[in-house]
Design a protein around this motif. Structure first.
Motif, PDB file in Angstrom:
ATOM      1  N   ASP A   1     -17.598 -13.731  29.098  1.00  0.00           N
ATOM      2  CA  ASP A   1     -17.642 -14.054  30.546  1.00  0.00           C
ATOM      3  C   ASP A   1     -18.620 -14.838  31.118  1.00  0.00           C
ATOM      4  O   ASP A   1     -19.148 -15.154  31.960  1.00  0.00           O
ATOM      5  N   THR A   2     -19.495 -15.324  30.146  1.00  0.00           N
ATOM      6  CA  THR A   2     -20.572 -16.124  30.488  1.00  0.00           C
ATOM      7  C   THR A   2     -20.084 -17.663  30.583  1.00  0.00           C
ATOM      8  O   THR A   2     -20.854 -18.527  30.827  1.00  0.00           O
ATOM      9  N   ARG A   3     -18.953 -17.843  30.087  1.00  0.00           N
ATOM     10  CA  ARG A   3     -18.371 -19.074  29.910  1.00  0.00           C
ATOM     11  C   ARG A   3     -17.366 -19.593  31.384  1.00  0.00           C
ATOM     12  O   ARG A   3     -16.683 -18.645  31.595  1.00  0.00           O
ATOM     13  N   ALA A   4     -17.945 -20.600  32.080  1.00  0.00           N
ATOM     14  CA  ALA A   4     -16.965 -20.916  32.973  1.00  0.00           C
ATOM     15  C   ALA A   4     -15.464 -21.034  32.828  1.00  0.00           C
ATOM     16  O   ALA A   4     -14.614 -20.624  33.760  1.00  0.00           O
ATOM     17  N   TYR A   5     -15.198 -21.796  31.590  1.00  0.00           N
ATOM     18  CA  TYR A   5     -13.774 -21.814  30.966  1.00  0.00           C
ATOM     19  C   TYR A   5     -13.681 -21.014  30.053  1.00  0.00           C
ATOM     20  O   TYR A   5     -13.997 -21.177  28.688  1.00  0.00           O
ATOM     21  N   ARG A   6     -12.732 -19.865  30.070  1.00  0.00           N
ATOM     22  CA  ARG A   6     -12.411 -19.159  29.031  1.00  0.00           C
ATOM     23  C   ARG A   6     -11.345 -19.607  28.284  1.00  0.00           C
ATOM     24  O   ARG A   6     -10.586 -20.376  28.583  1.00  0.00           O
ATOM     25  N   PHE A   7     -11.085 -18.959  27.086  1.00  0.00           N
ATOM     26  CA  PHE A   7      -9.965 -19.398  26.244  1.00  0.00           C
ATOM     27  C   PHE A   7      -8.713 -19.426  26.994  1.00  0.00           C
ATOM     28  O   PHE A   7      -7.904 -20.240  26.865  1.00  0.00           O
ATOM     29  N   GLY A   8      -8.442 -18.283  27.930  1.00  0.00           N
ATOM     30  CA  GLY A   8      -7.276 -18.335  28.748  1.00  0.00           C
ATOM     31  C   GLY A   8      -7.223 -19.648  29.632  1.00  0.00           C
ATOM     32  O   GLY A   8      -6.006 -20.172  29.918  1.00  0.00           O
TER      33      GLY A   8
ATOM     34  N   ALA B   1       0.396 -14.328  19.657  1.00  0.00           N
ATOM     35  CA  ALA B   1       0.013 -13.128  20.135  1.00  0.00           C
ATOM     36  C   ALA B   1      -1.563 -13.372  20.612  1.00  0.00           C
ATOM     37  O   ALA B   1      -1.986 -12.776  21.697  1.00  0.00           O
ATOM     38  N   LEU B   2      -2.381 -13.948  19.934  1.00  0.00           N
ATOM     39  CA  LEU B   2      -3.792 -14.431  20.437  1.00  0.00           C
ATOM     40  C   LEU B   2      -3.837 -15.128  21.660  1.00  0.00           C
ATOM     41  O   LEU B   2      -4.810 -14.651  22.607  1.00  0.00           O
ATOM     42  N   PHE B   3      -3.087 -16.097  22.082  1.00  0.00           N
ATOM     43  CA  PHE B   3      -3.031 -16.691  23.336  1.00  0.00           C
ATOM     44  C   PHE B   3      -2.562 -15.780  24.501  1.00  0.00           C
ATOM     45  O   PHE B   3      -3.071 -15.757  25.416  1.00  0.00           O
ATOM     46  N   GLU B   4      -1.594 -14.889  23.946  1.00  0.00           N
ATOM     47  CA  GLU B   4      -1.140 -13.919  25.084  1.00  0.00           C
ATOM     48  C   GLU B   4      -2.366 -12.949  25.369  1.00  0.00           C
ATOM     49  O   GLU B   4      -2.576 -12.573  26.603  1.00  0.00           O
ATOM     50  N   HIS B   5      -3.226 -12.760  24.388  1.00  0.00           N
ATOM     51  CA  HIS B   5      -4.137 -11.829  24.520  1.00  0.00           C
ATOM     52  C   HIS B   5      -5.201 -12.408  25.380  1.00  0.00           C
ATOM     53  O   HIS B   5      -5.788 -11.845  26.436  1.00  0.00           O
ATOM     54  N   ALA B   6      -5.632 -13.814  25.165  1.00  0.00           N
ATOM     55  CA  ALA B   6      -6.612 -14.177  25.959  1.00  0.00           C
ATOM     56  C   ALA B   6      -6.322 -14.664  27.225  1.00  0.00           C
ATOM     57  O   ALA B   6      -7.130 -14.568  28.110  1.00  0.00           O
ATOM     58  N   LEU B   7      -4.972 -14.828  27.438  1.00  0.00           N
ATOM     59  CA  LEU B   7      -4.376 -14.949  29.046  1.00  0.00           C
ATOM     60  C   LEU B   7      -4.684 -13.771  29.563  1.00  0.00           C
ATOM     61  O   LEU B   7      -4.986 -13.696  30.909  1.00  0.00           O
ATOM     62  N   ALA B   8      -4.098 -12.570  28.943  1.00  0.00           N
ATOM     63  CA  ALA B   8      -4.186 -11.195  29.762  1.00  0.00           C
ATOM     64  C   ALA B   8      -5.724 -10.986  29.924  1.00  0.00           C
ATOM     65  O   ALA B   8      -5.968 -10.403  31.139  1.00  0.00           O
ATOM     66  N   ARG B   9      -6.872 -11.413  29.063  1.00  0.00           N
ATOM     67  CA  ARG B   9      -8.198 -10.894  29.535  1.00  0.00           C
ATOM     68  C   ARG B   9      -8.693 -11.798  30.554  1.00  0.00           C
ATOM     69  O   ARG B   9      -9.260 -11.340  31.398  1.00  0.00           O
TER      70      ARG B   9
END
Length: 531
Positions: free
Chosen positions: A177-184, A201-209
Motif C-alpha cells: 500500500d506504499t505504491r500509488a499503482y498497485r499490481f491490481g 489466479a494471481l491476477f484475480e488475487h491482486a485485483l481483489a486486494r
C-alpha cells in the motif's frame, strides 16, 4: 518527413560505441577549457550510464540534466528506434541503471507517437522493465508527465512485462500500500493475458486486494500466498515462540522461504527486533544486496560465525555476484558500513568478482583517478558514496590486475600511489581515498597527464572529464591509446574521442570494459550489446 530524410549521420554516431566528437573544439567544459561536442548517440550512451533521474550533480542542475537526457532520447527515437531499444535493455540489464531506462523508453515512445511513427514502440517499453515494481513505475511516470491517457503501444509493452514479472513472490514483495499503482491497478489498466492458470489466479488475487475485497487463496495454484496468509493469521503473541520452535527443528529457513518472507516482512510480522534466530532463519533466502546492506545488523544481533561463513561463501561466488547486478562501489560501501572484520575478505572477493570485465593487458599502463572537488559529489541525495570512491574502485582494481601499471591520483596536481603486492583491493581503495585533497581540488587533466606519463603503452583516466586546462589529447603521443572513463555524463568532451587511439567509455559498472580487449587488438567494436 523532410527533416528526417536530411539527417547528419555523423551527428547520430553511426560508427559504433566509441564516442565521436566535433573535428575541433566548439564548446567549453563546465570549468572553461576548450571542449568537443559528441554525437547524439554517444552523448546519450554516457549520460544514460551515469544519470540518476531527478538528482543534482556538481556541474548540472537536475532539471537541466533530465531535460538534456529527454532531448537526446527524442532525437535518437525518431532516427533509430531499434538502436534505442537495444540500448535501453542493455542499460537496465548490464549497465545496472533503473530510472534512466524507464524514462528513456517512455519519452521515446511519446516522441515517436507524436511524430506518427509506429512499429517497435511496444518493444521499447518492454525492454525497459525488468523488475516487478517497474510496470507500476512506468505508468506513474507516464501519467505524471503526459496525462492519464495511455496509448495502446505503452499498455501492450507494460502487459508484456507484467506477464514476465508478476508472480507470487514479486506480489508479496512489491504489491504494497506504499505504491500509488498497485499490481491490481496495473492489471486493470493494461489487461495482460495470463500465461498460465497460476498467473490467472494471481491476477484475480491482486485485483481483489486492490478493490478491498476478500483476498483469494487456493492451495493450488497459489501456495506461497497461502503460506503467508497462515503466518499473518497467527496471533502476534505466539509468533516469536513459533519461530524459535521451527528454528530448533532446523526448518525455519524452509518455512519462511515457502511463505515468500523478506527481512522487512519478517521484522514487521514479529513486531519487534530481529534477533539472531530471526536473521539466521532468513539469511539463506536473502538476496546478495539485502545481505550486503545488513552486515551491521547481523553483527549487532549476534549471528553465528557458521552462518556468517555461509554469507561469505555467497559473496565469494562470482556467479551470485553477477546475478546480483550490484555496482562495484556498493561492495566498498558494505565494507565501510560493516563493524566487524569477519566480512572483509569476502567483500573484497565480491568486489573483485563485480569487476570481472576489467582486462589484463600487456605492457605498461598509466591509471589516473580524478580526486577533484566535483568528484566528491555524492552519487545521489540518498547516498553517502561519491564519484571519487567509485572511480578509485575501478582505478585500483585495474592497476592491481595489471602488474606493470602505475596508479596516480590527480586534481590541481598529481600524486603517485604504489599498491602493496598481494593487498586487498578494498583496503587499497580505502588507503587511496585517504589522500583525496592532497594535490588540491581543481581538475587539470592535461597537466596531470604530462606530469605522470613516462612512456606507458596506454593511459586510463577515471574522471567526470570537466577539466580546466586544455591539450588533453596532445599530452601523450598519438600512438598511445588514451581511454577516458567518464563518470559524470556531462555534455562537453575533454578530448577528441573517436580519432585514432582516443576512446571514451563510461558508466558505474564494469560493462563497457569488455570492449577494451577488442580495441587493444585493433578489432572493430560494436556497441556493447553487439558483442
Amino acid at each position: 518527413m523532410a527533416k528526417f530524410n536530411i539527417v547528419d549521420n555523423r551527428r547520430f554516431g553511426l560508427a559504433g560505441p566509441i564516442a565521436t566528437v566535433s573535428a575541433t573544439p566548439d564548446t567549453r567544459t563546465h570549468l572553461g577549457a576548450p571542449a568537443f561536442t559528441r554525437d547524439v548517440k554517444s552523448d546519450l550512451f554516457l549520460l544514460g550510464l551515469t544519470n540518476v533521474v531527478g538528482e543534482e550533480t556538481y556541474h548540472e542542475r537536475a532539471k537541466a540534466r533530465d531535460g538534456r537526457f529527454a532531448s537526446l532520447v527524442r532525437d535518437v527515437a525518431l532516427f533509430d528506434a531499434p538502436w534505442l531499444t537495444d540500448f535501453t535493455r542493455w542499460l537496465r540489464t548490464e549497465g545496472f541503471m533503473r530510472s534512466s531506462p524507464l524514462v528513456a523508453a517512455a519519452d521515446a515512445v511519446k516522441a515517436r507517437l507524436d511524430s506518427g511513427l509506429h512499429g517497435g514502440n511496444r518493444q521499447l517499453i518492454d525492454a525497459a522493465l525488468h523488475r516487478a515494481d517497474e510496470p507500476g513505475e512506468l505508468i506513474a511516470y507516464w501519467r505524471s508527465r503526459y496525462g492519464r491517457a495511455i496509448p495502446k503501444p505503452v499498455k501492450r509493452g507494460v502487459a508484456d512485462a507484467v506477464r514476465r514479472l508478476y508472480n507470487e513472490r514479486s506480489a508479496l514483495k512489491y504489491d504494497t500500500d506504499t505504491r500509488a499503482y498497485r499490481f491490481g491497478d496495473v492489471i486493470e489498466i493494461v489487461h495482460p493475458k495470463p500465461k498460465a492458470r497460476w498467473q490467472s489466479a494471481l491476477f484475480e488475487h491482486a485485483l481483489a486486494r486492490r478493490r478491498n475485497r476478500a483476498e483469494l487463496f487456493r492451495q493450488d495454484p497459489l501456495p506461497t500466498l497461502l503460506r503467508r496468509r497462515e503466518l499473518a493469521d497467527m496471533p502476534a503473541a505466539e509468533r516469536r515462540a513459533w519461530l524459535e520452535d521451527v528454528a530448533r527443528s532446523g526448518r525455519a529457513p524452509e518455512r519462511l522461504k515457502a511463505a515468500g518472507m523478506t527481512w522487512e516482512a519478517l521484522s514487521g510480522w514479529l513486531n519487534g527486533p530481529m534477533d539472531a534466530t530471526a536473521w539466521e532463519a532468513l539469511i539463506p533466502s536473502m538476496g546478495l544486496m539485502a545481505l550486503a546492506r545488513n552486515l551491521r545488523n547481523f553483527d549487532e544481533a549476534g549471528v553465528s560465525d557458521a552462518v556468517a561463513a555461509q554469507v561469505a561463501a555467497r559473496f565469494a561466488d562470482p556467479d551470485e555476484v553477477a546475478r546480483s547486478r550490484m555496482f562495484p562501489y556498493r561492495w566498498l560501501a558494505a565494507y565501510e558500513n560493516a563493524p566487524s572484520l569477519r566480512w572483509g575478505h569476502a567483500l573484497d572477493q565480491a568486489l573483485r568478482a563485480s569487476l570481472a570485465a576489467l582486462p589484463e593487458l600487456e605492457g605498461r599502463s598509466l591509471v589516473l583517478v580524478d580526486t577533484s572537488a566535483s568528484m566528491q559529489d555524492p552519487m545521489s541525495s540518498k547516498s553517502k558514496m561519491n564519484r571519487v570512491r567509485a572511480a578509485a574502485v575501478f582505478g585500483v582494481a585495474l592497476a592491481a590486475r595489471n602488474g606493470r601499471a602505475d596508479l596516480h591520483g590527480f586534481a590541481s596536481g598529481v600524486f603517485h600511489h604504489p599498491l602493496r603486492t598481494g593487498g586487498s583491493v578494498i583496503e587499497e581503495v580505502t588507503r587511496f581515498c585517504r589522500r583525496v585533497g592532497e594535490v588540491g581540488h581543481g581538475t587539470e587533466i592535461a597537466g596531470s597527464l604530462r606530469r605522470a606519463y613516462a612512456g606507458h603503452d596506454r593511459v586510463f583516466i577515471f574522471s567526470d572529464m570537466q577539466t580546466m586546462d586544455s591539450g588533453v589529447t596532445s599530452a601523450v603521443p598519438q600512438r598511445v591509446k588514451l581511454y577516458g572513463f567518464n563518470l559524470g555524463g556531462y555534455a562537453p568532451a575533454a578530448f577528441d574521442a573517436g580519432t585514432r587511439n582516443r576512446v571514451e567509455l563510461g558508466g558505474l559498472s564494469d560493462a563497457t570494459f569488455r570492449l577494451i580487449p577488442l580495441l587493444e587488438r585493433g578489432t572493430g567494436a560494436g556497441w556493447p550489446w553487439q558483442q
